[in-house]
Scaffold this active site. Structure first.
Site, PDB file in Angstrom:
ATOM      1  CD1 TRP A  37      -2.106   0.346  -3.742  1.00 59.14           C
ATOM      2  CD2 TRP A  37      -2.572   0.709  -1.584  1.00 59.14           C
ATOM      3  NE1 TRP A  37      -3.147   1.238  -3.690  1.00 59.14           N
ATOM      4  CE2 TRP A  37      -3.463   1.477  -2.376  1.00 59.14           C
ATOM      5  CE3 TRP A  37      -2.677   0.784  -0.205  1.00 59.14           C
ATOM      6  CZ2 TRP A  37      -4.436   2.297  -1.827  1.00 59.14           C
ATOM      7  CZ3 TRP A  37      -3.653   1.612   0.352  1.00 59.14           C
ATOM      8  CH2 TRP A  37      -4.514   2.346  -0.455  1.00 59.14           C
ATOM      9  CG  ASP A  38       4.721  -2.689  -3.692  1.00 61.31           C
ATOM     10  OD1 ASP A  38       4.206  -3.791  -3.440  1.00 61.31           O
ATOM     11  OD2 ASP A  38       5.089  -2.362  -4.826  1.00 61.31           O
ATOM     12  CG  LEU A  39       6.547   2.295  -0.013  1.00 62.98           C
ATOM     13  CD1 LEU A  39       6.499   3.793  -0.296  1.00 62.98           C
ATOM     14  CD2 LEU A  39       7.957   1.888   0.421  1.00 62.98           C
ATOM     15  CG  ASP A  77       1.630  -0.161  -5.363  1.00 58.31           C
ATOM     16  OD1 ASP A  77       0.995   0.711  -5.990  1.00 58.31           O
ATOM     17  OD2 ASP A  77       1.846  -0.089  -4.150  1.00 58.31           O
TER      18      ASP A  77
END
Length: 433
Positions: free
Chosen positions: A166-168, A137
């Site tokens: 962006w990970d979530l 991320d």
């Protein structure tokens, strides 16, 4: 209390993923009732002790992202462990045969291997970039321009974010992809090979908001503007007792409420006439944001936070106070409608955790503790794969699995489980010693 709906009951997902994106997808599905079996190597994966840590040395990060899952430890780098993981990922059943991973290197399972065991398998593989090269991320965020837009005016160096957005977001794309693949399998009888790159999610995110097109059309990046909201009016103010709050006026009604409570209507009417503006339009509010903030700032500075809060709430202004994380935790505990609640996490003790944010028919779901590492290894291998206690014991002696039936992280020989009558034995299991 009405039981929380479990719409994904009967669904089983094998999760071989670490860090945020994959585990957050599994968590979202588990909170809707899916049986998510997280597989880690004996001793834990790369995120098993990731900060923040509790006073006991256990990872609050790991406990938070693995709530309500089952934990199995398998060393898939060994031949026997690989066969075990393949068998779990392709086990029979209408709601089974779903494998989610972000594994890298020559030891990761491929779609072709999984499909050879189960024709309609669903395989979701997360990676940094679509070509398989690594990214996380914080590196991806740097290259999509966000740190150059973040921070106060006049700062030249990039300002990194704290939240792995962006990970979530990738986790939620994965969750929706799994459900879409399941619907496709129900309709067509076919499995699916799904691949998701973090870099693609980030680029799609900024692209979907028009940021890429904006940069090309204006011939350069958007300039930093501190705490001002882009495209409308929103900025922070300080009260007489040093408290800060964020005020936003996206709609005409919100602008009217803010203008009326601060009794600045006449001032802004004069500004509109002098500058040829219409502040009922959010574009004009954005264009004149500095002027508007300068007019409003004395009103906040002359009143303490309690007074400001009461007046803004009464006027239905869109606003929130700035809270640090400790204050946010206290506020969550005090809010009877919050998704946060105290739970007793094995190995850590009581802690504030969050349940399912999606309210089904008005009903949420409280947080469910995360498992201890390897807590369900014996039960899963015996119930789903039909292994006997002796076979599991030999696998543990060989270091292929770790059983932690007492909830501790210490290895021990398993006790004899009760096998269900006629438990199926899957092909691809390790040969008996």
């Amino acid at each position: 209390m009405t039981p929380s709906p479990q719409p994904l009951g009967g669904l089983r997902i094998v999760e071989g993923a670490s860090f945020v994106a994959g585990p957050s997808a599994g968590l979202a599905l588990a909170q809707l009732g899916a049986d998510v079996i997280r597989v880690d190597p004996p001793g834990g994966g790369s995120d098993f002790l990731r900060w923040p840590l509790s006073s006991t040395g256990d990872s609050l990060f790991w406990a938070g992202l693995n709530k309500g899952k089952r934990s199995v430890t398998i060393d898939h780098r060994t031949e026997q462990g690989r066969e075990l993981l393949l068998a779990l990922a392709t086990a029979p059943g209408r709601g089974a045969g779903i494998f989610l991973d972000n594994m890298v290197g020559r030891h990761r399972l491929t779609y072709d291997e999984l499909r050879a065991r189960r024709e309609d398998v669903i395989h979701v593989h997360l990676q940094g970039r679509s070509d398989g090269s690594p990214a996380v991320d914080y590196t991806i965020n740097a290259e999509v321009g966000v740190p150059q837009m973040t921070g106060p005016q006049g700062v030249e160096q990039p300002v990194n974010h704290v939240l792995p957005a962006w990970d979530l977001l990738s986790g939620m794309v994965v969750a929706s992809g799994i459900l879409a693949a399941l619907l496709h399998r129900e309709r067509e009888g076919q499995g699916a090979q799904l691949e998701l790159a973090l870099a693609d999610v980030a680029l799609a995110g900024v692209g979907n908001m028009g940021w890429l097109a904006e940069a090309e059309m204006r011939g350069g990046p958007r300039v930093r503007q501190g705490n001002h909201m882009y495209g409308s009016f929103g900025v922070d103010f300080e009260t007489s007792d040093g408290r800060r709050l964020m005020v936003v006026a996206l709609t005409e009604g919100q602008w009217r409420a803010l203008r009326d409570v601060t009794e600045t209507g006449a001032v802004f009417a004069a500004l509109e006439q002098a500058l040829g503006a219409d502040l009922s339009q959010e574009g004009d509010r954005y264009r004149l944001r500095e002027t508007i903030a300068a007019v409003l700032r004395p009103w906040f500075a002359q009143r303490d936070f309690g007074t400001v809060r009461e007046l803004l709430e009464r006027a239905k202004v869109l606003w929130s106070p700035y809270l640090d994380m400790a204050e946010a935790a206290r506020a969550a505990r005090a809010d009877e409608t919050s998704v946060a609640a105290e739970m007793d996490q094995p190995g850590i003790g009581p802690l504030l955790a969050t349940g399912r944010p999606l309210r089904w028919a008005g009903t949420g779901a409280p947080p469910v503790p995360a498992p201890r590492l390897g807590e369900h290894t014996e039960g899963v291998l015996s119930d789903l794969l039909g292994l006997t206690s002796e076979e599991i014991g030999r696998l543990q002696d060989a270091g292929v699995v770790r059983v932690s039936g007492d909830g501790s992280q210490q290895s021990r020989r398993p006790s004899s489980p009760e096998l269900p009558p006629g438990a199926p034995r899957q092909r691809g299991l390790p040969a008996r010693a």
